[in-house]
Write an enzyme that holds these catalytic residues in place. Sequence first.
Site, PDB file in Angstrom:
ATOM      1  N   SER A  25      53.448  30.807  41.638  1.00  0.00           N
ATOM      2  CA  SER A  25      52.106  31.724  41.511  1.00  0.00           C
ATOM      3  C   SER A  25      50.855  30.828  41.871  1.00  0.00           C
ATOM      4  O   SER A  25      50.684  29.988  41.532  1.00  0.00           O
ATOM      5  CB  SER A  25      52.111  32.124  39.866  1.00  0.00           C
ATOM      6  OG  SER A  25      53.182  32.801  39.650  1.00  0.00           O
ATOM      7  N   ARG A  47      50.099  35.526  32.421  1.00  0.00           N
ATOM      8  CA  ARG A  47      51.365  35.751  32.065  1.00  0.00           C
ATOM      9  C   ARG A  47      51.395  34.770  30.830  1.00  0.00           C
ATOM     10  O   ARG A  47      50.844  33.905  30.919  1.00  0.00           O
ATOM     11  CB  ARG A  47      52.440  35.513  32.893  1.00  0.00           C
ATOM     12  CG  ARG A  47      52.796  36.687  33.963  1.00  0.00           C
ATOM     13  CD  ARG A  47      53.709  36.173  34.997  1.00  0.00           C
ATOM     14  NE  ARG A  47      53.242  35.166  35.888  1.00  0.00           N
ATOM     15  CZ  ARG A  47      53.624  33.870  35.637  1.00  0.00           C
ATOM     16  NH1 ARG A  47      54.609  33.687  34.897  1.00  0.00           N
ATOM     17  NH2 ARG A  47      53.276  33.142  36.585  1.00  0.00           N
ATOM     18  N   TYR A  56      48.152  43.008  30.176  1.00  0.00           N
ATOM     19  CA  TYR A  56      47.761  42.368  31.821  1.00  0.00           C
ATOM     20  C   TYR A  56      48.773  42.154  32.477  1.00  0.00           C
ATOM     21  O   TYR A  56      50.015  41.750  32.078  1.00  0.00           O
ATOM     22  CB  TYR A  56      46.995  41.116  31.243  1.00  0.00           C
ATOM     23  CG  TYR A  56      46.340  40.736  32.579  1.00  0.00           C
ATOM     24  CD1 TYR A  56      45.406  41.415  33.326  1.00  0.00           C
ATOM     25  CD2 TYR A  56      46.535  39.489  32.928  1.00  0.00           C
ATOM     26  CE1 TYR A  56      44.723  41.192  34.371  1.00  0.00           C
ATOM     27  CE2 TYR A  56      46.003  39.102  34.439  1.00  0.00           C
ATOM     28  CZ  TYR A  56      44.983  39.734  34.986  1.00  0.00           C
ATOM     29  OH  TYR A  56      44.519  39.510  35.985  1.00  0.00           O
ATOM     30  N   CYS A  61      49.832  30.065  44.854  1.00  0.00           N
ATOM     31  CA  CYS A  61      50.045  28.915  45.624  1.00  0.00           C
ATOM     32  C   CYS A  61      50.016  29.516  47.095  1.00  0.00           C
ATOM     33  O   CYS A  61      50.408  28.803  47.905  1.00  0.00           O
ATOM     34  CB  CYS A  61      51.356  28.203  45.257  1.00  0.00           C
ATOM     35  SG  CYS A  61      51.064  27.218  43.784  1.00  0.00           S
ATOM     36  N   ARG A  67      42.140  39.799  39.476  1.00  0.00           N
ATOM     37  CA  ARG A  67      43.236  40.386  40.556  1.00  0.00           C
ATOM     38  C   ARG A  67      42.644  41.552  40.948  1.00  0.00           C
ATOM     39  O   ARG A  67      41.983  42.377  40.449  1.00  0.00           O
ATOM     40  CB  ARG A  67      44.434  40.392  40.110  1.00  0.00           C
ATOM     41  CG  ARG A  67      44.930  39.134  39.294  1.00  0.00           C
ATOM     42  CD  ARG A  67      46.467  39.042  39.886  1.00  0.00           C
ATOM     43  NE  ARG A  67      46.873  37.563  39.597  1.00  0.00           N
ATOM     44  CZ  ARG A  67      48.033  36.908  40.142  1.00  0.00           C
ATOM     45  NH1 ARG A  67      48.484  37.550  41.261  1.00  0.00           N
ATOM     46  NH2 ARG A  67      48.354  35.701  39.889  1.00  0.00           N
ATOM     47  N   ASP A 104      54.951  39.181  47.528  1.00  0.00           N
ATOM     48  CA  ASP A 104      55.312  38.566  46.248  1.00  0.00           C
ATOM     49  C   ASP A 104      56.727  38.399  45.913  1.00  0.00           C
ATOM     50  O   ASP A 104      57.181  37.495  45.266  1.00  0.00           O
ATOM     51  CB  ASP A 104      54.675  39.019  45.060  1.00  0.00           C
ATOM     52  CG  ASP A 104      54.534  38.319  43.798  1.00  0.00           C
ATOM     53  OD1 ASP A 104      54.153  37.031  43.859  1.00  0.00           O
ATOM     54  OD2 ASP A 104      54.840  38.830  42.675  1.00  0.00           O
ATOM     55  N   HIS A 115      61.187  35.173  44.431  1.00  0.00           N
ATOM     56  CA  HIS A 115      59.561  35.042  44.294  1.00  0.00           C
ATOM     57  C   HIS A 115      59.126  34.795  45.625  1.00  0.00           C
ATOM     58  O   HIS A 115      58.391  33.744  45.794  1.00  0.00           O
ATOM     59  CB  HIS A 115      59.269  34.146  43.317  1.00  0.00           C
ATOM     60  CG  HIS A 115      57.663  34.080  42.779  1.00  0.00           C
ATOM     61  ND1 HIS A 115      57.013  33.513  42.289  1.00  0.00           N
ATOM     62  CD2 HIS A 115      56.841  35.334  42.902  1.00  0.00           C
ATOM     63  CE1 HIS A 115      55.818  33.532  42.092  1.00  0.00           C
ATOM     64  NE2 HIS A 115      55.790  34.977  42.410  1.00  0.00           N
ATOM     65  N   LYS A 141      57.558  41.401  37.611  1.00  0.00           N
ATOM     66  CA  LYS A 141      58.346  40.032  37.292  1.00  0.00           C
ATOM     67  C   LYS A 141      59.350  40.500  36.456  1.00  0.00           C
ATOM     68  O   LYS A 141      60.310  39.923  36.639  1.00  0.00           O
ATOM     69  CB  LYS A 141      57.389  39.077  36.813  1.00  0.00           C
ATOM     70  CG  LYS A 141      56.125  38.485  37.642  1.00  0.00           C
ATOM     71  CD  LYS A 141      56.865  38.240  38.991  1.00  0.00           C
ATOM     72  CE  LYS A 141      55.909  37.213  39.940  1.00  0.00           C
ATOM     73  NZ  LYS A 141      54.660  37.568  40.362  1.00  0.00           N
TER      74      LYS A 141
HETATM   75  P1  GTP Z   1      50.597  35.032  42.832  1.00  0.00           P
HETATM   76  O1  GTP Z   1      49.973  36.532  43.181  1.00  0.00           O
HETATM   77  O2  GTP Z   1      50.281  34.778  41.487  1.00  0.00           O
HETATM   78  O3  GTP Z   1      52.082  34.974  42.952  1.00  0.00           O
HETATM   79  O4  GTP Z   1      49.810  34.271  44.028  1.00  0.00           O
HETATM   80  P2  GTP Z   1      50.015  34.006  45.429  1.00  0.00           P
HETATM   81  O5  GTP Z   1      51.269  32.954  45.925  1.00  0.00           O
HETATM   82  O6  GTP Z   1      50.134  34.997  46.489  1.00  0.00           O
HETATM   83  O7  GTP Z   1      48.845  33.096  45.867  1.00  0.00           O
HETATM   84  P3  GTP Z   1      47.603  33.579  46.785  1.00  0.00           P
HETATM   85  O8  GTP Z   1      47.952  33.769  48.005  1.00  0.00           O
HETATM   86  O9  GTP Z   1      46.903  34.479  45.946  1.00  0.00           O
HETATM   87  O10 GTP Z   1      46.556  32.078  46.674  1.00  0.00           O
HETATM   88  C1  GTP Z   1      46.223  31.634  45.341  1.00  0.00           C
HETATM   89  C2  GTP Z   1      44.848  30.653  45.673  1.00  0.00           C
HETATM   90  O11 GTP Z   1      45.535  29.498  46.609  1.00  0.00           O
HETATM   91  C3  GTP Z   1      43.869  31.412  46.142  1.00  0.00           C
HETATM   92  O12 GTP Z   1      42.584  30.930  45.430  1.00  0.00           O
HETATM   93  C4  GTP Z   1      43.675  30.917  47.642  1.00  0.00           C
HETATM   94  O13 GTP Z   1      42.479  31.075  48.225  1.00  0.00           O
HETATM   95  C5  GTP Z   1      44.378  29.630  47.745  1.00  0.00           C
HETATM   96  N1  GTP Z   1      45.249  29.433  48.917  1.00  0.00           N
HETATM   97  C6  GTP Z   1      45.970  30.171  49.543  1.00  0.00           C
HETATM   98  N2  GTP Z   1      46.553  29.741  50.721  1.00  0.00           N
HETATM   99  C7  GTP Z   1      45.900  28.464  50.769  1.00  0.00           C
HETATM  100  C8  GTP Z   1      45.655  27.434  51.747  1.00  0.00           C
HETATM  101  O14 GTP Z   1      46.460  27.684  52.923  1.00  0.00           O
HETATM  102  N3  GTP Z   1      45.245  26.418  51.574  1.00  0.00           N
HETATM  103  C9  GTP Z   1      44.330  26.363  50.535  1.00  0.00           C
HETATM  104  N4  GTP Z   1      43.694  25.206  50.256  1.00  0.00           N
HETATM  105  N5  GTP Z   1      44.207  27.203  49.692  1.00  0.00           N
HETATM  106  C10 GTP Z   1      45.119  28.189  49.714  1.00  0.00           C
HETATM  107  C1  SPV Z   2      52.174  35.908  39.675  1.00  0.00           C
HETATM  108  O1  SPV Z   2      51.779  35.188  38.512  1.00  0.00           O
HETATM  109  O2  SPV Z   2      53.450  35.182  40.374  1.00  0.00           O
HETATM  110  C2  SPV Z   2      51.931  37.240  39.861  1.00  0.00           C
HETATM  111  C3  SPV Z   2      50.913  37.746  39.084  1.00  0.00           C
HETATM  112  O3  SPV Z   2      52.186  37.512  40.857  1.00  0.00           O
HETATM  113  S1  SPV Z   2      51.703  38.620  37.622  1.00  0.00           S
HETATM  114  O4  SPV Z   2      51.945  40.022  37.932  1.00  0.00           O
HETATM  115  O5  SPV Z   2      50.857  38.526  36.552  1.00  0.00           O
HETATM  116  O6  SPV Z   2      52.947  37.875  37.316  1.00  0.00           O
HETATM  117 MN    MN Z   3      53.827  35.972  42.089  1.00  0.00          MN
END
Ligand code: GTP
Ligand code: SPV
Ligand code: MN
Length: 590
Positions: free
Chosen positions: A253, A71, A202, A255, A375, A282, A231, A211
Amino acid sequence: MSLTKNKAVNEWVNEMAAMTKPDGIVWIDGSEAQLGALRKESLATGEITALDPEKLPGCFLHRSAVNDVARVEHKTFICSRREEDAGPTNNWTAPDEMYAKLRKLYGGCMKGRTMYVIPFSMAVPESPFAKFGVELTDSIYVVLNMAIMTRTGIRVLKCLDSSASPSDFTRGLHSKAGIDEENRYIAHFPEDNTIWSINSGYGGNALLGKKCLALRIASYIGRKEGWMAEHMLILGIENPNGEIRYLAAAFPSACGKTNLAMLIPPEAYRKKGYKIWCVGDDIAWLRVGSDGRLWAVNPEAGFFGVAPGTNMKSNPNALLSCRKNSIFTNVVHNLDDNTVWWEGLDKTPPKNALNWKGEKWDCTDGSKGAHPNSRFTAPASQCPCISGEFETPQGVPLSALVFGGRRARTAPLVYQSRDWDHGVFVGSIMASETTAAASGAVGVVRRDPMAMLPFCGYHMGDYFAHWLDMGKRIPNPPKIFNVNWFRTDGKGNFIWPGYGENMRVLEWIIKRAFGEAGAVESPIGRLPEPGDINREGLDLPLQTLKELLTVDRDLWREEAKEIRAFYSKFGDKLPSKLNDELARLEKNLA
Ligand code: GTP
Ligand code: SPV
Ligand code: MN
């Protein structure tokens, strides 16, 4: 040929086609036959590559342009009529000016291309809460992704046509144009229910249901209609009695939302009969139910999840969700067996492989094979722990709301707010280290209220006021918590094991929500005592847990100063209740 008699839809499609001048127009009907034909076309042009039909049936690999991998927040605009309605945290340009600028860029941009018309619905289209959209795009990749992430086609047009106001749909115009970074714009016109996106192909820049509609436009509509677009992931915790309690959690994002949403509890919990059910990973739309509770619906139909770090140990359910009928973007292509790979999938990077840019990749040269924001796009229905309530129109009732971010030191593992208003304060002061999900520096701490900084479609001060106002209208509100999985030691290593072990924190949260667990007061809110977090089967000294639960007053005094500075941005739009909460925090820390 148009698939609808809906005058508003047809007129708008014709108007946009007159501007962008595609060679032809194709309406997406939502049929598997049409999608199959589009995949063939996309394969023929090299836009996507088919992966091994045995190991990854129905799966494809796509590489985006190298300059187009996340983004672009500095190119994302909220074009409300009045600048103050966009607020200090959004980029703003007057609608007339933005339309004029973009009309020039869109002029003839689809010459030699086909315009695809994607009627889509956020939430089950038959649901009274559904919001309809039509996305026009010149990208088959976008069509294929939208078909996974949203409900598309004739079914949606039918629901729109028979709705109370058939001209009420989000007008989303998207063109890859020349993928020109300089002229990349993601522009929202909330008062016109319109999104214009150009020069990116993308993720959140191009899949306009996600979003752009489900958060930026929906947050604006939600404020007017008395609900909230957030979110947030949504999950259900089934306890050994078979009772399922739900919570929603907002993390910025990359996290940890997808990971938490489908976690597998540690063995000690599984043996007792605990289970996590995923409703969404999400986005959550929140409404007050007739029973006085807050109810959550996931408006999406798929996951657009971060690939790196996803493996059979960290998130098996995500991996199993994308074993078929999925699209992988910007990951490593393993040429030996025609599969995909990314950092953290396993310890054996492929020897004969292409990196995310499509270059021959030597895994020993220290370079990353997959892009950090690479992704997978997978149908939610394929998730082994998808909730039985995933498609129910009214969604699920929430017992807890959770905020969280990446903080190396300040935020403790978990704490509870005293009440709704204090909970809104806790959400409003969220801060987190930036990630690869957006272009720009990674690892810089920034304020990201409710994980909505890049996604709020109006003035953030008004958004805080809306949260406070909602609290008054929920007779039986969820309890509000904050978590931090990302505390580090002196060497930068994560102290908390995270992932499945986060179940231990969820257990405390959900028990607190029902008054079944203990807590102690602290200057920032209520914390568990180290002994309140179940350590059964966990190799973590009690002392470490104590450390994770400490509130460092010096750090928090610094924090309070930063919050004050951040709050000052909002001027008289900052609700006085939040100022009161800040004053109380400062007093507690004195
Ligand atoms: P978006 O799709 O961007 O909104 O991201 P999201 O909030 O769904 O995050 P996601 O669960 O994909 O995790 C993002 C990154 O954080 C990955 O590389 C995970 O491995 C890492 N991660 C997720 N949960 C944990 C956790 O509990 N501990 C640690 N250390 N890393 C984590
Ligand atoms: C984020 O960035 O919080 C996502 C991926 O979930 S995107 O669809 O690119 O916003
Ligand atoms: Mn997201």
